[in-house]
Design a protein around this motif. Structure first.
Motif, PDB file in Angstrom:
ATOM      1  N   LEU A   1       0.818  -1.203   0.000  1.00 64.16           N
ATOM      2  CA  LEU A   1       0.000   0.000   0.000  1.00 64.16           C
ATOM      3  C   LEU A   1       0.857   1.260   0.000  1.00 64.16           C
ATOM      4  N   ARG A   2       0.341   2.265  -0.658  1.00 64.88           N
ATOM      5  CA  ARG A   2       0.953   3.588  -0.609  1.00 64.88           C
ATOM      6  C   ARG A   2       0.230   4.387   0.472  1.00 64.88           C
ATOM      7  N   VAL A   3       0.930   4.675   1.572  1.00 61.38           N
ATOM      8  CA  VAL A   3       0.330   5.335   2.730  1.00 61.38           C
ATOM      9  C   VAL A   3       0.936   6.719   2.888  1.00 61.38           C
ATOM     10  N   THR A   4       0.077   7.724   3.047  1.00 60.27           N
ATOM     11  CA  THR A   4       0.514   9.116   3.186  1.00 60.27           C
ATOM     12  C   THR A   4      -0.058   9.705   4.464  1.00 60.27           C
ATOM     13  N   VAL A   5       0.798  10.372   5.234  1.00 67.22           N
ATOM     14  CA  VAL A   5       0.363  11.071   6.450  1.00 67.22           C
ATOM     15  C   VAL A   5       0.546  12.563   6.218  1.00 67.22           C
ATOM     16  N   ALA A   6      -0.547  13.316   6.385  1.00 67.54           N
ATOM     17  CA  ALA A   6      -0.496  14.776   6.262  1.00 67.54           C
ATOM     18  C   ALA A   6      -0.704  15.391   7.643  1.00 67.54           C
ATOM     19  N   VAL A   7       0.110  16.377   7.980  1.00 63.51           N
ATOM     20  CA  VAL A   7       0.070  16.969   9.318  1.00 63.51           C
ATOM     21  C   VAL A   7       0.366  18.460   9.232  1.00 63.51           C
TER      22      VAL A   7
ATOM     23  N   VAL B   1       6.525   5.398   4.522  1.00 57.47           N
ATOM     24  CA  VAL B   1       5.330   6.229   4.678  1.00 57.47           C
ATOM     25  C   VAL B   1       5.622   7.611   4.103  1.00 57.47           C
ATOM     26  N   GLU B   2       4.789   8.051   3.180  1.00 60.48           N
ATOM     27  CA  GLU B   2       4.958   9.389   2.606  1.00 60.48           C
ATOM     28  C   GLU B   2       4.490  10.428   3.626  1.00 60.48           C
ATOM     29  N   ARG B   3       5.254  11.495   3.774  1.00 60.84           N
ATOM     30  CA  ARG B   3       4.930  12.513   4.769  1.00 60.84           C
ATOM     31  C   ARG B   3       4.706  13.859   4.084  1.00 60.84           C
TER      32      ARG B   3
END
Length: 370
Positions: free
Chosen positions: A32-38, A152-154
């Motif tokens: 999976l391609r998982v992205t966390v935006a903060v 994990v893409e940030r």
């Protein structure tokens, strides 16, 4: 200019819930391609990092999930969604064991090696697992390390602006964000979006959450027509530090464990008053203690700063310093002696109990949004 970004799972927020979700997603499917935006920096913003007291969990002999569940629903005056409350209590042991055995957290232990359960108000059993009085830093640092070690893409310093439905309106297409460094807009298309934005009643004069908590997630959900519930349910923590209007330390929490360990609440004249309101005294639930404190304040029984006192010295200054090193230092930074004297406190807005309506799997009425 609008930039485009594609991902499988977009997680808005990087507190404990958001980082755990990223790890669990990759554990279920590493492809999976998982992205966390903060809004801020990953693991450095939000409220999990600010947690002091600990994590309530039924892991100790004599305790049970059923007992934890009953404490939860009775403390909530039977208003909580009981299916969700049961899910919370039943999965708590698994989460704590995962935090220690897989994530790498170290929690305080008894001499026999078992996890130490701290006394907290409103509980029928001392079940609060903790790392001193700075539990949140331990949890978020270890989660942050695990996320950094994975693909994990940030998207740091990105603020979510709107949930964008698909063209037919039947599901969620993605989220519109703004890069706060460059001002550029970015649309992130995702197969699933997880709202881990938290709440945060920062509109009150005295409040505990970090300044970046502005309930954006709830506002975005409301704008796309999703229902919210219990938005009037704002929890006030009884012991917010009252250090004057010139410092941002005012309103920050002096943790629940102080009262759980036997701390006294006193009025401006030094009289202990909580037994006038509840037979449990200072160990009553937060709503009862906060209302009692406001009642005393309205009577004018206040400290010079307009609040009340918490006193720990009767437990022995050395013991207080040993158990609550972080709290003693925080008070000392503001000119108070928590171990040997009295500290001015005031009820402070702490937690928003309401949120987006969801089922036990956290799915909302909008397909693709959890």
């Amino acid at each position: 200019m609008l930039e485009w970004h594609d991902t499988d799972i977009l997680i808005l927020g990087s507190g404990g819930a958001g980082l755990f979700a990223a790890l669990h997603a990759l554990q279920a499917n590493p492809a999976l391609r998982v992205t966390v935006a903060v809004k801020g920096l990953l693991g450095k913003s939000g409220c999990t990092r600010m947690v002091q007291g600990g994590y309530n969990v039924s892991l100790h002999p004599g305790d049970s999930v059923e007992r934890h569940f009953m404490d939860t629903v009775v403390g909530g005056k039977w208003l909580p969604d009981q299916a969700l409350a049961w899910r919370l209590c039943a999965t708590a042991p698994e989460r704590v064991q995962e935090l220690e055995n897989e994530i790498g957290c170290f929690f305080d232990r008894n001499p026999d090696g078992t996890l130490h359960g701290k006394a907290f108000a409103g509980q029928s059993f001392d079940r609060t697992v903790h790392k001193g009085d700075l539990t949140g830093i331990e949890i978020i640092n270890r989660l942050m390390e695990q996320v950094w070690a994975r693909p994990v893409e940030r998207l740091e310093e990105h603020r979510a602006l709107a949930l964008i439905p698909a063209s037919d309106g039947a599901s969620l297409s993605g989220v519109l964000l703004v890069d706060m460094r460059s001002g550029a807009f970015r649309f992130v298309r995702a197969r699933a979006v997880l709202l881990a934005t938290g709440g945060g009643p920062t509109m009150y004069r005295y409040h505990t959450p970090s300044g970046d908590k502005s309930m954006d997630g709830l506002a975005m959900a409301l704008r796309v027509g999703l229902g919210l519930r219990d938005m009037e349910m704002v929890q006030f923590h009884p012991t917010g530090l009252l250090a004057g209007q010139e410092t941002r330390m005012t309103g920050t929490v002096l943790e629940e464990g102080l009262r759980g360990a036997g701390g006294y609440l006193l009025d401006g004249a030094g009289r202990r008053f909580m037994l006038d309101y509840d037979p449990r005294g200072e160990r009553a639930t937060r709503d009862i203690v906060s209302r009692a404190m406001y009642a005393e304040m309205r009577k004018g029984n206040t400290t010079p700063g307009g609040g009340l006192y918490i006193q720990m010295s009767h437990l022995g200054p050395d013991e207080v310093r040993r158990q609550f090193r972080g709290m003693v230092q925080r008070c000392a930074d503001c000119g108070f002696d928590l171990a040997g004297g009295r500290v001015e406190v005031v009820p402070t807005a702490h937690y928003l109990m309401g949120g987006v309506i969801c089922d036990e799997t956290t799915a909302t009425a909008l397909p693709g949004l959890f």
